[in-house]
Motif scaffolding. Structure first.
Motif, mmCIF file in Angstrom:
data_model
loop_
_atom_site.group_PDB
_atom_site.id
_atom_site.type_symbol
_atom_site.label_atom_id
_atom_site.label_comp_id
_atom_site.label_asym_id
_atom_site.label_seq_id
_atom_site.Cartn_x
_atom_site.Cartn_y
_atom_site.Cartn_z
ATOM 1 N N ASN A 70 26.636 -44.351 13.866
ATOM 2 C CA ASN A 70 27.062 -44.296 12.608
ATOM 3 C C ASN A 70 27.320 -43.119 12.046
ATOM 4 O O ASN A 70 28.091 -43.308 11.362
ATOM 5 N N THR A 71 26.947 -41.703 12.632
ATOM 6 C CA THR A 71 27.574 -40.662 12.077
ATOM 7 C C THR A 71 28.927 -40.661 12.471
ATOM 8 O O THR A 71 29.755 -40.065 11.655
ATOM 9 N N GLY A 76 34.868 -40.513 11.175
ATOM 10 C CA GLY A 76 36.188 -41.326 11.597
ATOM 11 C C GLY A 76 36.486 -42.023 10.390
ATOM 12 O O GLY A 76 37.949 -41.891 9.845
ATOM 13 N N GLY A 77 35.794 -42.828 9.784
ATOM 14 C CA GLY A 77 36.176 -43.201 8.125
ATOM 15 C C GLY A 77 36.837 -42.334 7.254
ATOM 16 O O GLY A 77 37.797 -42.449 6.426
ATOM 17 N N ALA A 103 35.873 -44.487 17.369
ATOM 18 C CA ALA A 103 35.888 -44.098 16.090
ATOM 19 C C ALA A 103 37.273 -43.266 16.041
ATOM 20 O O ALA A 103 37.641 -42.927 14.844
ATOM 21 N N ASN A 104 38.068 -43.368 17.151
ATOM 22 C CA ASN A 104 39.300 -42.374 17.300
ATOM 23 C C ASN A 104 39.021 -41.055 16.799
ATOM 24 O O ASN A 104 39.822 -40.459 15.980
ATOM 25 N N VAL A 105 37.973 -40.508 17.288
ATOM 26 C CA VAL A 105 37.470 -39.156 17.000
ATOM 27 C C VAL A 105 37.568 -38.241 18.617
ATOM 28 O O VAL A 105 36.859 -39.046 19.351
ATOM 29 N N ARG A 106 37.749 -37.350 18.558
ATOM 30 C CA ARG A 106 37.917 -36.412 19.777
ATOM 31 C C ARG A 106 36.777 -35.278 19.743
ATOM 32 O O ARG A 106 36.654 -34.860 18.577
ATOM 33 N N ALA A 281 26.616 -36.375 3.899
ATOM 34 C CA ALA A 281 27.871 -37.473 3.821
ATOM 35 C C ALA A 281 28.690 -36.743 2.777
ATOM 36 O O ALA A 281 29.972 -36.634 2.959
ATOM 37 N N ARG A 282 28.263 -36.287 1.745
ATOM 38 C CA ARG A 282 28.883 -35.720 0.517
ATOM 39 C C ARG A 282 29.685 -34.477 1.184
ATOM 40 O O ARG A 282 30.907 -34.257 0.939
ATOM 41 N N THR A 283 28.751 -33.581 1.818
ATOM 42 C CA THR A 283 29.186 -32.380 2.372
ATOM 43 C C THR A 283 30.591 -32.827 3.116
ATOM 44 O O THR A 283 31.420 -32.034 3.496
ATOM 45 N N ALA A 284 30.541 -33.743 4.098
ATOM 46 C CA ALA A 284 31.671 -34.205 5.138
ATOM 47 C C ALA A 284 32.932 -34.530 4.344
ATOM 48 O O ALA A 284 33.825 -34.201 4.495
#
Length: 321
Positions: A70-71, A76-77, A103-106, A281-284
């Motif tokens: 989920n994180t 990725g979103g 998630a298409n994240v490396r 989540a806001r920080t990100a």
């Protein structure tokens, strides 16, 4: 050939006519003069390449502990292309790689505690290799080591040994600073010992901008005195006037001032971080948007060390200007 494709002979052959045109271009009130002024006022441009924006997962550690998938899917979103790990959360490197790829994240890099480097070196390198990382490093030494030259000289030798093993696997070793490394022993900053006593081709650094500024140090002092390639990674972490952690753009560190001095902005990676989890989540989300939209005029002339210090009042306040 010159920079504009003209030989010296060709350039001289342009003669007085070219000089006259150049002089006219500089005259105020002329069309050419106006064009010249507009050219000198280069438009603002992106200071951070979007593909090099990442986040240190420590900023979302409670979310990650509840659910790694989920994180990572959240990040990725938002648009993050890369992350920096700080724990495997009890899962295998292969499991992590599957989650990240989904998630298409490396996985760009990872913080690995010094005890694991000393006791589980092969396992550390195997995990990093499985994840396809470019960098793997030390987040700091805890508890803090004695603030002596001999201690840091020993750490430099230790880092050189690890870095050789990391390089053999096709990756890069790095060290992440806090503020304690900027203490002095005998007039020498301990951080400088790490820079000067490690192999510049093997040992790299991650500059944590919050902790550097908190130590009363201007990041540009280092980026002007040393080869900027020593810092492929930045922790982009903001600082309130009271010295507390803040989401990007809500503190008083002038990141544009720092990043505009980078000679090759595409070489570096810019990792959002906030140590406190007020609203991770806001920080990100705020961090990604801030770096994505950070713009400024890029420096077009050589940078000199005398420009690095900022003002004395800013140094005393522990912030950049």
């Amino acid at each position: 050939m010159g920079e504009n494709g003209l030989s010296r002979r060709q350039a001289l052959g342009l003669g007085a006519g070219a000089v006259a045109v150049a002089g006219a271009a500089a005259l105020p009130g002329t069309a050419r003069g106006q064009e010249a002024r507009e050219f000198r006022r280069r438009p603002a441009e992106d200071l951070v390449p979007r593909q090099n924006i990442g986040i240190q997962l420590y900023s979302l550690r409670d979310m990650q502990a509840a659910s790694v998938p989920n994180t990572i899917n959240l990040l990725g979103g938002i648009g993050y292309p890369e992350v920096e790990l700080f724990t495997m959360q009890g899962q295998t490197a292969a499991t992590w790689r599957g989650i990240l790829e989904g998630a298409n994240v490396r996985a760009l890099a990872a913080h690995v505690g010094i005890d694991r480097w000393r006791n589980e070196l092969d396992a550390v390198l195997n995990e990093a290799e499985t994840l396809g990382m470019q960098y793997v490093g030390v987040p700091g030494i805890f508890p803090n080591p004695p603030a002596t030259r001999s201690t840091y000289q020993g750490l430099a030798r230790e880092f050189n040994r690890y870095a050789e093993r990391v390089a053999d696997r096709g990756m890069r070793f790095y060290y992440h600073n806090h503020n304690f490394e900027f203490a002095r022993d005998g007039g020498t900053r301990l951080y400088d010992i790490l820079l000067d006593r490690t192999d510049p081709d093997l040992v790299f650094f991650e500059m944590d901008l919050y902790w550097t500024v908190t130590a009363g140090v201007d990041p540009l002092d280092y980026l002007s005195r040393y080869d900027q390639s020593r810092w492929p990674l930045f922790h982009v972490k903001d600082r309130s006037a009271a010295g507390e952690f803040a989401d990007l753009g809500e503190g008083n560190i002038n990141f544009a001032r720092i990043f505009r001095e980078l000679q090759n902005k595409h070489y570096h990676h810019y990792l959002v971080e906030r140590d406190t989890q007020v609203d991770p989540a806001r920080t990100a989300a705020v961090g990604y948007e801030y770096l994505r939209d950070l713009r400024g005029s890029r420096r077009r002339k050589p940078y000199t060390p005398t420009e690095a210090g900022g003002t004395a009042s800013a140094a005393r306040a522990g912030r950049t200007t």
